[in-house]
Design a protein around this motif. Sequence first.
Motif, PDB file in Angstrom:
ATOM      1  N   ARG A 173      -5.210   4.526  -4.538  1.00  0.00           N
ATOM      2  CA  ARG A 173      -4.629   4.396  -3.203  1.00  0.00           C
ATOM      3  C   ARG A 173      -3.104   4.412  -3.244  1.00  0.00           C
ATOM      4  O   ARG A 173      -2.460   5.097  -2.442  1.00  0.00           O
ATOM      5  CB  ARG A 173      -5.141   3.083  -2.600  1.00  0.00           C
ATOM      6  N   ARG A 174      -2.512   3.660  -4.189  1.00  0.00           N
ATOM      7  CA  ARG A 174      -1.045   3.636  -4.282  1.00  0.00           C
ATOM      8  C   ARG A 174      -0.495   5.035  -4.566  1.00  0.00           C
ATOM      9  O   ARG A 174       0.501   5.450  -3.982  1.00  0.00           O
ATOM     10  CB  ARG A 174      -0.605   2.634  -5.360  1.00  0.00           C
ATOM     11  N   LYS A 175      -1.184   5.772  -5.459  1.00  0.00           N
ATOM     12  CA  LYS A 175      -0.730   7.139  -5.765  1.00  0.00           C
ATOM     13  C   LYS A 175      -0.760   8.012  -4.515  1.00  0.00           C
ATOM     14  O   LYS A 175       0.146   8.807  -4.275  1.00  0.00           O
ATOM     15  CB  LYS A 175      -1.651   7.784  -6.809  1.00  0.00           C
ATOM     16  N   LEU A 176      -1.835   7.868  -3.738  1.00  0.00           N
ATOM     17  CA  LEU A 176      -1.984   8.725  -2.564  1.00  0.00           C
ATOM     18  C   LEU A 176      -1.033   8.305  -1.447  1.00  0.00           C
ATOM     19  O   LEU A 176      -0.474   9.151  -0.744  1.00  0.00           O
ATOM     20  CB  LEU A 176      -3.434   8.708  -2.071  1.00  0.00           C
ATOM     21  N   GLU A 177      -0.833   6.985  -1.293  1.00  0.00           N
ATOM     22  CA  GLU A 177       0.050   6.503  -0.224  1.00  0.00           C
ATOM     23  C   GLU A 177       1.490   6.969  -0.446  1.00  0.00           C
ATOM     24  O   GLU A 177       2.196   7.245   0.506  1.00  0.00           O
ATOM     25  CB  GLU A 177      -0.022   4.975  -0.113  1.00  0.00           C
ATOM     26  N   ARG A 178       1.863   7.078  -1.726  1.00  0.00           N
ATOM     27  CA  ARG A 178       3.209   7.600  -2.025  1.00  0.00           C
ATOM     28  C   ARG A 178       3.364   9.036  -1.541  1.00  0.00           C
ATOM     29  O   ARG A 178       4.461   9.516  -1.348  1.00  0.00           O
ATOM     30  CB  ARG A 178       3.483   7.520  -3.535  1.00  0.00           C
ATOM     31  N   GLY A 191       2.126  10.007   1.243  1.00  0.00           N
ATOM     32  CA  GLY A 191       2.048   9.962   2.708  1.00  0.00           C
ATOM     33  C   GLY A 191       0.622   9.954   3.252  1.00  0.00           C
ATOM     34  O   GLY A 191       0.405  10.095   4.452  1.00  0.00           O
ATOM     35  N   ILE A 192      -0.356   9.784   2.358  1.00  0.00           N
ATOM     36  CA  ILE A 192      -1.758   9.762   2.815  1.00  0.00           C
ATOM     37  C   ILE A 192      -2.086   8.366   3.327  1.00  0.00           C
ATOM     38  O   ILE A 192      -1.805   7.365   2.662  1.00  0.00           O
ATOM     39  CB  ILE A 192      -2.693  10.203   1.670  1.00  0.00           C
ATOM     40  N   LYS A 193      -2.647   8.311   4.539  1.00  0.00           N
ATOM     41  CA  LYS A 193      -2.904   7.014   5.174  1.00  0.00           C
ATOM     42  C   LYS A 193      -4.350   6.585   4.979  1.00  0.00           C
ATOM     43  O   LYS A 193      -5.261   7.401   5.064  1.00  0.00           O
ATOM     44  CB  LYS A 193      -2.601   7.106   6.671  1.00  0.00           C
ATOM     45  N   PHE A 194      -4.545   5.288   4.747  1.00  0.00           N
ATOM     46  CA  PHE A 194      -5.883   4.712   4.591  1.00  0.00           C
ATOM     47  C   PHE A 194      -6.237   3.910   5.835  1.00  0.00           C
ATOM     48  O   PHE A 194      -5.369   3.347   6.488  1.00  0.00           O
ATOM     49  CB  PHE A 194      -5.924   3.808   3.350  1.00  0.00           C
ATOM     50  N   GLU A 195      -7.520   3.832   6.126  1.00  0.00           N
ATOM     51  CA  GLU A 195      -7.959   3.073   7.299  1.00  0.00           C
ATOM     52  C   GLU A 195      -8.621   1.760   6.930  1.00  0.00           C
ATOM     53  O   GLU A 195      -8.767   0.877   7.762  1.00  0.00           O
ATOM     54  CB  GLU A 195      -8.934   3.925   8.129  1.00  0.00           C
ATOM     55  N   THR A 196      -9.128   1.649   5.693  1.00  0.00           N
ATOM     56  CA  THR A 196      -9.797   0.409   5.269  1.00  0.00           C
ATOM     57  C   THR A 196      -9.358   0.076   3.845  1.00  0.00           C
ATOM     58  O   THR A 196      -8.642   0.842   3.205  1.00  0.00           O
ATOM     59  CB  THR A 196     -11.341   0.567   5.244  1.00  0.00           C
ATOM     60  N   ASP A 197      -9.861  -1.077   3.336  1.00  0.00           N
ATOM     61  CA  ASP A 197      -9.621  -1.445   1.935  1.00  0.00           C
ATOM     62  C   ASP A 197     -10.856  -1.124   1.081  1.00  0.00           C
ATOM     63  O   ASP A 197     -11.052  -1.687   0.029  1.00  0.00           O
ATOM     64  CB  ASP A 197      -9.289  -2.931   1.833  1.00  0.00           C
ATOM     65  N   ALA A 237     -11.012   5.505  -1.149  1.00  0.00           N
ATOM     66  CA  ALA A 237     -10.046   6.027  -2.126  1.00  0.00           C
ATOM     67  C   ALA A 237     -10.587   7.308  -2.770  1.00  0.00           C
ATOM     68  O   ALA A 237      -9.852   8.289  -2.938  1.00  0.00           O
ATOM     69  CB  ALA A 237      -9.748   4.971  -3.178  1.00  0.00           C
ATOM     70  N   ALA A 238     -11.872   7.293  -3.123  1.00  0.00           N
ATOM     71  CA  ALA A 238     -12.489   8.486  -3.725  1.00  0.00           C
ATOM     72  C   ALA A 238     -12.480   9.641  -2.736  1.00  0.00           C
ATOM     73  O   ALA A 238     -12.155  10.792  -3.081  1.00  0.00           O
ATOM     74  CB  ALA A 238     -13.922   8.171  -4.157  1.00  0.00           C
ATOM     75  N   CYS A 239     -12.817   9.337  -1.478  1.00  0.00           N
ATOM     76  CA  CYS A 239     -12.896  10.367  -0.442  1.00  0.00           C
ATOM     77  C   CYS A 239     -11.526  11.004  -0.211  1.00  0.00           C
ATOM     78  O   CYS A 239     -11.381  12.228  -0.194  1.00  0.00           O
ATOM     79  CB  CYS A 239     -13.425   9.721   0.839  1.00  0.00           C
ATOM     80  N   ARG A 240     -10.494  10.153  -0.085  1.00  0.00           N
ATOM     81  CA  ARG A 240      -9.151  10.687   0.201  1.00  0.00           C
ATOM     82  C   ARG A 240      -8.584  11.406  -1.027  1.00  0.00           C
ATOM     83  O   ARG A 240      -7.870  12.391  -0.884  1.00  0.00           O
ATOM     84  CB  ARG A 240      -8.207   9.570   0.662  1.00  0.00           C
ATOM     85  N   PHE A 241      -8.931  10.945  -2.229  1.00  0.00           N
ATOM     86  CA  PHE A 241      -8.467  11.636  -3.443  1.00  0.00           C
ATOM     87  C   PHE A 241      -9.027  13.071  -3.466  1.00  0.00           C
ATOM     88  O   PHE A 241      -8.279  14.035  -3.679  1.00  0.00           O
ATOM     89  CB  PHE A 241      -8.911  10.874  -4.703  1.00  0.00           C
TER      90      PHE A 241
END
Lengths: 256, 302
Positions: free
Chosen positions: B186-191, B193-199, B204-208
Amino acid sequence: MERVAERVIRFDLAKTTIRELNQFLHRELPKLIASPAGSFGASAQHLPGIGTADEGLTIEVLHPNGQHSIAAGVDAPVTIEIRGHAGYFIAGMNKQAHVTVHGNVGWSVAENIMSGLVRVKGCASECAAASGHGGLVVIEGDASSRCGISMKGVEIVVGGSVGHMSAFMAQAGTLVVCGDAGANLGDSLYEATIYVRGRIASLGTDAREEPMQSDDYRKVADLLRRAGMSHAPEEFKRIASARTLYHWHEGASGHY
Amino acid sequence: MCGIVGFLAKEPALRSSLGELVVPMLSCMGDRGPDSAGLAVFSPPLPETIRRFSLFSGSPTFDWTGFDRRLHEELFPMARVHAVASHGVVEAELEPQAFREWLHKAYPQLHLLSVGRAIDVVKDEGHPNEISERYDFKSLSGTHAVGHTRMATESAVSPAHAHPFTAGEDFCLVHNGSLSNPYSIRRKLERRGIKFETDNDTEAACRFLEWRMREGNTLEEAIEQGFEELDGFFTLLMATADKLVLVRDAFACKPAVVAETDQYVAVGSEFRALAHLPGVHEAKLFEPEPEHIYSWNVSPSA
């Protein structure tokens, strides 16, 4: 429950619950086998004339449809035929009974088997015969990962291949694999012996190949015969423990 | 424990009964996941400029009529919402970003479950049987479907934490297992600019995977990278507009069974979820191998 022949009792799991079947197998069946004709347990009284059925009594199970725990915990000299694909924990903790599944099974078939015979005509998922103490388990197709994990004396014959981490921490007994073995076969093995006919993806820690001796050939030939398989014992290699993990090694002191 | 199910109709005639075939699969897997359930259904894609937006209101009494009025007054005169209970679907010639921005301002309480030309997602809290009933899953038709029954282990039981998860357009993922490094992913993706909706770890797998696909990888290439990146246990079932993809991690300690016939491909956590399917006893039945990518394509529409 339905009596369909002199010595055949049929359960249709499309109409009966697993609990009813297993309660019959645990409670009524031993009484039925031990009793003379006419003095059966209460729920079996509508089965007149079954006699002293200690030989050749067969329980037939229809429509298993992948359900779990069929014929788990049986302790009786009986033949059980499960006609179709079954789920997890089939014939777990089996004693005495000869159980055949005419299909595939899910996880942990014959887990902790004590004695008797469990035969799967199809394939088995993970942990087949896990921690089994005795008896014979035959998987005619493939067995998945962790086959024979922590086995403690059971004999296992797999007609096809086994998946990764099979016979992990196996303590006693014999695993015969007629096909290939997946990665890390026999990791942390104790005194169980493994025989593999095909390719071994990799051996686990402390497992090593050793030369086949005359008693190995005898043991493999005997197990193949009892399993109904016709390979030549000469085609198998023997895997056993190198016993390097049995004791603390002074060379490891630097790791602490 | 969780349950996953998937179905792809190779035979176009089965598409109209997709819901009827999938509901018993979900219901059976309610034993593995009684907390929440969800279903992604894919249909032959809408025309290139049209998007389907699936929305979740969280309340059965949500004023969908008022929503409909504001939608066509403020955003797009032709747009209409079709709603069942907490679930609403908008199909319109709208830029996803424009719709998102309007939704965020006008209805911040609404959750956008999926965007695409083929996908529709419904998910909610409750037993899979209740959810199938509530949203009339039986009536659904389509080319393929991916479903999930959840027994939460690592994050809250809520509709937002239920699966399937989606990212981007026409992509969804369901997961049985648990990841041990979702926060570092998550931290890698957020850097970036990818936004998460839950914890939730699965998100994380889906957005990766969606990020890799957006960067030009195929889903299969993205999964190969996922084997390196994702630490933990997983059986993942994914779908895009034209395929169904299944993988298990190297330990393969989360189950899956596949039944394949000339008519369909069906995936379930356990065989009993598939036992009702027509011709399943004659199907090619197998357990997916660890770290092997299984992919099935949707046959072109007749």
